[in-house]
Design a protein around this motif. Structure first.
Motif, short mmCIF file in Angstrom:
data_model
loop_
_atom_site.label_atom_id
_atom_site.label_comp_id
_atom_site.label_asym_id
_atom_site.label_seq_id
_atom_site.Cartn_x
_atom_site.Cartn_y
_atom_site.Cartn_z
N SER A 155 0.80 -1.22 0.00
CA SER A 155 0.00 0.00 0.00
C SER A 155 0.84 1.27 0.00
O SER A 155 0.36 2.32 -0.43
N GLN A 156 2.08 1.21 0.45
CA GLN A 156 3.01 2.33 0.33
C GLN A 156 4.42 1.80 0.38
O GLN A 156 4.68 0.74 0.94
N CYS A 157 5.34 2.54 -0.24
CA CYS A 157 6.73 2.10 -0.30
C CYS A 157 7.66 3.26 0.05
O CYS A 157 7.43 4.40 -0.38
N ALA A 158 8.68 2.96 0.82
CA ALA A 158 9.67 3.97 1.19
C ALA A 158 10.40 4.51 -0.05
O ALA A 158 10.87 5.64 -0.03
N ALA A 159 10.46 3.73 -1.12
CA ALA A 159 11.10 4.20 -2.36
C ALA A 159 10.34 5.37 -2.97
O ALA A 159 10.90 6.10 -3.80
N GLU A 160 9.09 5.58 -2.56
CA GLU A 160 8.29 6.70 -3.05
C GLU A 160 8.35 7.89 -2.09
O GLU A 160 7.60 8.85 -2.24
N GLY A 161 9.23 7.80 -1.07
CA GLY A 161 9.39 8.91 -0.14
C GLY A 161 8.67 8.74 1.18
O GLY A 161 8.76 9.62 2.04
N HIS A 162 7.98 7.63 1.39
CA HIS A 162 7.31 7.38 2.67
C HIS A 162 8.35 6.99 3.72
O HIS A 162 9.44 6.53 3.39
N ALA A 163 7.98 7.13 4.98
CA ALA A 163 8.89 6.78 6.09
C ALA A 163 9.15 5.29 6.14
O ALA A 163 10.20 4.86 6.63
N HIS A 164 8.22 4.48 5.63
CA HIS A 164 8.37 3.03 5.65
C HIS A 164 7.46 2.43 4.57
O HIS A 164 6.62 3.13 4.01
N CYS A 165 7.66 1.17 4.31
CA CYS A 165 6.78 0.43 3.41
C CYS A 165 5.64 -0.15 4.24
O CYS A 165 5.81 -0.39 5.44
N GLU A 166 4.52 -0.38 3.60
CA GLU A 166 3.38 -0.95 4.31
C GLU A 166 2.63 -1.89 3.38
O GLU A 166 2.49 -1.62 2.19
N PHE A 167 2.17 -3.01 3.95
CA PHE A 167 1.44 -4.02 3.20
C PHE A 167 0.10 -4.26 3.89
O PHE A 167 0.02 -4.29 5.12
N THR A 168 -0.93 -4.45 3.08
CA THR A 168 -2.27 -4.68 3.59
C THR A 168 -2.74 -6.05 3.10
O THR A 168 -2.78 -6.30 1.89
N VAL A 169 -3.09 -6.91 4.04
CA VAL A 169 -3.63 -8.23 3.73
C VAL A 169 -5.12 -8.18 3.97
O VAL A 169 -5.59 -7.65 4.98
N SER A 170 -5.87 -8.73 3.02
CA SER A 170 -7.34 -8.77 3.14
C SER A 170 -7.86 -10.01 2.44
O SER A 170 -7.15 -10.63 1.65
N PRO A 171 -9.11 -10.38 2.71
CA PRO A 171 -9.65 -11.56 2.02
C PRO A 171 -9.93 -11.26 0.54
O PRO A 171 -10.24 -10.12 0.18
N ILE A 172 -9.79 -12.27 -0.28
CA ILE A 172 -10.16 -12.13 -1.68
C ILE A 172 -11.69 -12.16 -1.73
O ILE A 172 -12.32 -13.04 -1.17
N THR A 173 -12.25 -11.16 -2.37
CA THR A 173 -13.73 -11.09 -2.45
C THR A 173 -14.22 -11.51 -3.80
O THR A 173 -13.53 -11.49 -4.77
#
Length: 173
Positions: A155-173
């Protein structure tokens, strides 16, 4: 962090292992250079799809093996997975939210090997981890009798200037 990971070397075969699982230990630049070369040849989207499926299978297998090796179950296996990834130089991972019955999780990653080893400003760099986190969640959900499968996005990556990378896990709908 001083992980003190046990590395065993089989004298007859030369195979290295940790926790009874055969391992390959390579310098970060070696892995990143190969990774970026394949991505350039196949295109980022195609390569990301291939990595997602392979990473999902590998994470599921790893969770299954490690649960037996360390007598762990449920979400403790997921947390152990993130700890081992952190100890092996991929970055520093932290599970910030998780609900295995809802198949949701949020993973924060600081100091990603992909961000540290590649030029920044070229979009998200850590897509390789997405399949890993979905596969680990599917393993955990199977322990709770879940029938739904998980998906994960960076959902976000430090390579784009964010403070950290973030991943979001959710069920496949």
């Amino acid at each position: 962090m001083n992980p003190q990971l046990p590395i065993d070397v089989n004298e007859q075969t030369g195979v290295w292992s940790t926790d009874g699982m055969p391992m390959l230990y390579v310098p970060r630049h070696f892995f990143i250079n190969n990774h970026t070369a394949v991505e350039a040849a196949l295109g980022r989207e195609a390569y990301a799809r291939i990595l997602y499926d392979a990473g999902h299978r590998s994470a599921y297998h790893w969770c299954n093996e490690e649960s037996r090796e360390h007598r762990l179950s449920g979400l403790a296996v997921y947390e152990h997975y993130l700890m081992r990834l952190s100890q092996r130089g991929w970055g520093l991972f932290r599970l910030t939210d998780a609900d295995p019955t809802a198949m949701t999780a949020r993973i924060v990653l600081r100091h990603s090997a992909f961000v540290l080893g590649q030029p920044q400003g070229e979009g998200k760099r850590c897509h390789m981890f997405a399949g890993w986190f979905a596969g680990a969640m599917d393993w955990v959900a199977d322990q709770y009798g879940g029938a739904t499968r998980a998906q994960c996005v960076e959902s976000q990556c430090a390579a784009e200037g964010h403070a950290h990378c973030e991943f979001t896990v959710s069920p496949i709908t």
